[in-house]
Scaffold this active site. Structure first.
Site, PDB file in Angstrom:
ATOM      1  N   ARG A   3      21.381  -0.140  -1.383  1.00 48.02           N
ATOM      2  CA  ARG A   3      21.983   0.486  -0.308  1.00 48.02           C
ATOM      3  C   ARG A   3      23.418   0.907  -0.480  1.00 48.02           C
ATOM      4  O   ARG A   3      24.261   1.575   0.183  1.00 48.02           O
ATOM      5  CB  ARG A   3      21.907  -0.344   1.201  1.00 48.02           C
ATOM      6  CG  ARG A   3      20.455  -0.106   1.598  1.00 48.02           C
ATOM      7  CD  ARG A   3      20.056  -1.166   2.890  1.00 48.02           C
ATOM      8  NE  ARG A   3      18.883  -0.340   3.375  1.00 48.02           N
ATOM      9  CZ  ARG A   3      18.154  -1.368   4.153  1.00 48.02           C
ATOM     10  NH1 ARG A   3      18.481  -2.522   4.566  1.00 48.02           N
ATOM     11  NH2 ARG A   3      17.086  -0.969   5.024  1.00 48.02           N
ATOM     12  N   GLY A  60       8.614   3.706   6.370  1.00 47.20           N
ATOM     13  CA  GLY A  60       7.723   2.651   6.385  1.00 47.20           C
ATOM     14  C   GLY A  60       7.401   2.528   4.745  1.00 47.20           C
ATOM     15  O   GLY A  60       8.199   2.675   3.896  1.00 47.20           O
ATOM     16  N   LYS A 109      -2.551   2.199  10.612  1.00 49.24           N
ATOM     17  CA  LYS A 109      -2.918   2.449  12.038  1.00 49.24           C
ATOM     18  C   LYS A 109      -2.615   3.775  12.520  1.00 49.24           C
ATOM     19  O   LYS A 109      -1.445   4.164  12.387  1.00 49.24           O
ATOM     20  CB  LYS A 109      -2.536   1.270  12.837  1.00 49.24           C
ATOM     21  CG  LYS A 109      -2.886  -0.105  12.608  1.00 49.24           C
ATOM     22  CD  LYS A 109      -2.106  -0.920  13.649  1.00 49.24           C
ATOM     23  CE  LYS A 109      -3.117  -2.404  13.799  1.00 49.24           C
ATOM     24  NZ  LYS A 109      -2.225  -3.255  14.435  1.00 49.24           N
ATOM     25  N   GLY A 124      13.046   2.761  10.339  1.00 50.40           N
ATOM     26  CA  GLY A 124      12.816   3.099  11.819  1.00 50.40           C
ATOM     27  C   GLY A 124      13.817   4.329  12.090  1.00 50.40           C
ATOM     28  O   GLY A 124      12.963   5.227  12.790  1.00 50.40           O
TER      29      GLY A 124
HETATM   30  P1  AMP Z   1       2.411   1.747   7.542  1.00 52.16           P
HETATM   31  O1  AMP Z   1       3.405   0.626   7.624  1.00 52.16           O
HETATM   32  O2  AMP Z   1       1.785   2.164   8.756  1.00 52.16           O
HETATM   33  O3  AMP Z   1       2.735   2.734   6.610  1.00 52.16           O
HETATM   34  O4  AMP Z   1       1.166   1.015   6.762  1.00 52.16           O
HETATM   35  C1  AMP Z   1       1.290   0.526   5.440  1.00 52.16           C
HETATM   36  C2  AMP Z   1       0.060  -0.649   5.247  1.00 52.16           C
HETATM   37  O5  AMP Z   1      -1.072   0.275   5.356  1.00 52.16           O
HETATM   38  C3  AMP Z   1       0.067  -1.183   3.863  1.00 52.16           C
HETATM   39  O6  AMP Z   1       0.433  -2.317   3.948  1.00 52.16           O
HETATM   40  C4  AMP Z   1      -1.067  -0.742   3.165  1.00 52.16           C
HETATM   41  O7  AMP Z   1      -1.788  -1.894   2.575  1.00 52.16           O
HETATM   42  C5  AMP Z   1      -1.890  -0.542   4.583  1.00 52.16           C
HETATM   43  N1  AMP Z   1      -3.160   0.171   4.266  1.00 52.16           N
HETATM   44  C6  AMP Z   1      -3.297   1.241   3.633  1.00 52.16           C
HETATM   45  N2  AMP Z   1      -4.775   1.645   3.276  1.00 52.16           N
HETATM   46  C7  AMP Z   1      -5.573   0.755   3.995  1.00 52.16           C
HETATM   47  C8  AMP Z   1      -6.694   0.304   4.135  1.00 52.16           C
HETATM   48  N3  AMP Z   1      -7.555   1.372   3.637  1.00 52.16           N
HETATM   49  N4  AMP Z   1      -7.251  -0.765   4.767  1.00 52.16           N
HETATM   50  C9  AMP Z   1      -6.263  -1.499   5.285  1.00 52.16           C
HETATM   51  N5  AMP Z   1      -4.897  -1.398   5.144  1.00 52.16           N
HETATM   52  C10 AMP Z   1      -4.560  -0.288   4.507  1.00 52.16           C
END
Ligand code: AMP
Length: 395
Positions: free
Chosen positions: A35, A353, A197, A376
């Site tokens: 940064r 993310g 999610k 964010g």
């Molecule tokens: P996000 O912050 O929404 O981008 O989510 C990232 C997280 O999703 C990471 O920590 C990954 O380990 C998790 N992730 C990706 N694929 C899967 C999966 N098939 N099952 C569970 N967690 C997952």
């Protein structure tokens, strides 16, 4: 609005909001200076013009004045990056700060103490912002990481610099990259959404469906779609209450002529562990007690094909549990495919993310067009929100 290049900083004191919220170890040493380096082009331009820089930032989430969050800890690191002595003052407003700013000479850098030692910073307090504004001749915002916050130093302060404010190079680049994907990107435009999610990505999906041609859905969020379509997903991560929403997204995508691509095969595991037993199976037919944790070879080839045809690419979220080596192959392959498309001339933006962490971990940072510096802030931009830090500059 003026850009940084429109302003001659010769003899001027630039008050710059940077995002130096860097990680420190237990000895209060900076463990990642990304940064700090990110603000370098802006600061160098101002110093080379013959100006001086007054840097203001937050560090962590202090409750009042807490020494562990002092920006004093990062002074050495800032000196290393810029190769000049950096003056530090123990408060960001008041007599000491004003005197230090007053006596600052051309080519010098002053760093103010953590803005968040004052609760007024996060409250966006006007009189606090006015006290900060006393310190500089020109206000430069180069902190994309906090552009989604209506804080005193990121938004309120801008009103005291009518005609004397501009974005720094970093923030300008972030805005330009988002614009390329959302407004002016060459078609076909592809968004790859992964991560855990659906619920955390729904606003993004709603906002981008009008702007893209292809939507690749991978990672944990794919299983809610697969289950909603009648697939058997075993113990894979799922949001049962979002199944209807998933079908609605697919319907809307069809209406808007967006092609949605879900995984075909996946790497299933009998436990959420790097050393668990694994097998490749159809995403629609995962055995009971097994969970899908990564994209399978057929899925990788399929996603690669879409990416190779895309001229503009947005990537948000990993397609597997990349933190565990066993389940990192899909995310690595995706990074490779995006790097290849970028080399052929496509524009690629990675942001918001864990995909940023993945890109850095697997060494794709320099092989994509742009990696966003703001988690964010990038997510809110992709959701179509107007960021207060950007709006304040345009007023
Ligand atoms: P996000 O912050 O929404 O981008 O989510 C990232 C997280 O999703 C990471 O920590 C990954 O380990 C998790 N992730 C990706 N694929 C899967 C999966 N098939 N099952 C569970 N967690 C997952």
């Amino acid at each position: 609005m003026k850009t940084l290049n429109d302003i001659d900083f010769n003899g001027k004191k630039a008050l710059i909001r940077v995002d130096f919220n860097v990680p420190l170890n237990e000895n209060f040493e900076v463990t990642d200076n990304t940064r700090i380096k990110a603000a370098k082009p802006t600061i160098i331009k101002i110093l080379e013009d013959g100006g001086s820089c007054i840097l203001m930032s937050h560090l962590g989430r202090p409750k009042g004045r807490q020494d562990e969050f002092s920006l004093r800890h990062i002074v050495d690191s800032v000196e290393d990056v810029f190769g000049v002595e950096v003056i530090y003052v123990s408060d960001c407003i008041g007599t000491e700060a004003e005197e230090a700013a007053q006596s600052l000479e051309q080519g010098q850098i002053l760093i103010l103490e953590n803005l968040r030692f004052h609760p007024e910073e996060k409250q966006g307090d006007e009189s606090f912002a006015q006290k900060l504004a006393l310190l500089g001749d020109v206000y430069v915002n180069d902190a994309f990481g906090t552009a989604h916050r209506a804080h005193a130093s990121t938004a309120t302060i801008a009103r005291f610099f009518s005609g004397r404010k501009c974005f720094g190079y970093l923030l300008a680049k972030e805005i330009e990259s988002i614009k390329t994907v959302m407004e002016s990107g060459e078609k076909p435009v592809t968004a790859i959404l992964g991560g855990a999610k659906v619920s955390s990505k729904i606003t993004i999906i709603n906002n981008i469906l009008d702007k893209i041609d292809h939507l690749i859905i991978g990672g944990g969020m794919a299983y809610t779609f697969v289950k909603a379509l009648g697939g058997k997903i075993g113990d894979s991560i799922v949001e049962d209450d979002k199944q209807e929403l998933a079908l609605e997204i697919l319907k809307q995508a069809k209406e808007k002529q967006v092609q949605v691509h879900l995984p075909k095969d996946i790497v299933a595991s009998d436990a959420f562990s790097n050393d668990a037993n694994i097998q490749v199976c159809s995403v629609k037919n995962i055995p009971d007690n097994w969970m899908g944790l990564d994209a399978g070879p057929e899925t990788i080839a399929y996603f690669n094909e879409i990416i190779s045809l895309s001229k503009t690419i947005l990537w948000n979220g990993p397609v597997g549990v990349f933190e565990m080596e066993t389940f990192s192959k899909g995310t690595i392959a995706l990074g490779e495919a995006i790097a290849k498309a970028t080399k052929k001339g496509s524009f690629s933006l990675v942001g918001g993310g864990d995909s940023v962490a993945a890109v850095k971990q697997f060494g794709f940072e320099k092989k994509v067009s742009y990696v966003s510096t703001g988690g964010g802030a990038m997510l809110e931009s992709l959701e179509g929100k107007t960021l207060p830090g950007i709006a304040a500059m345009l007023e």
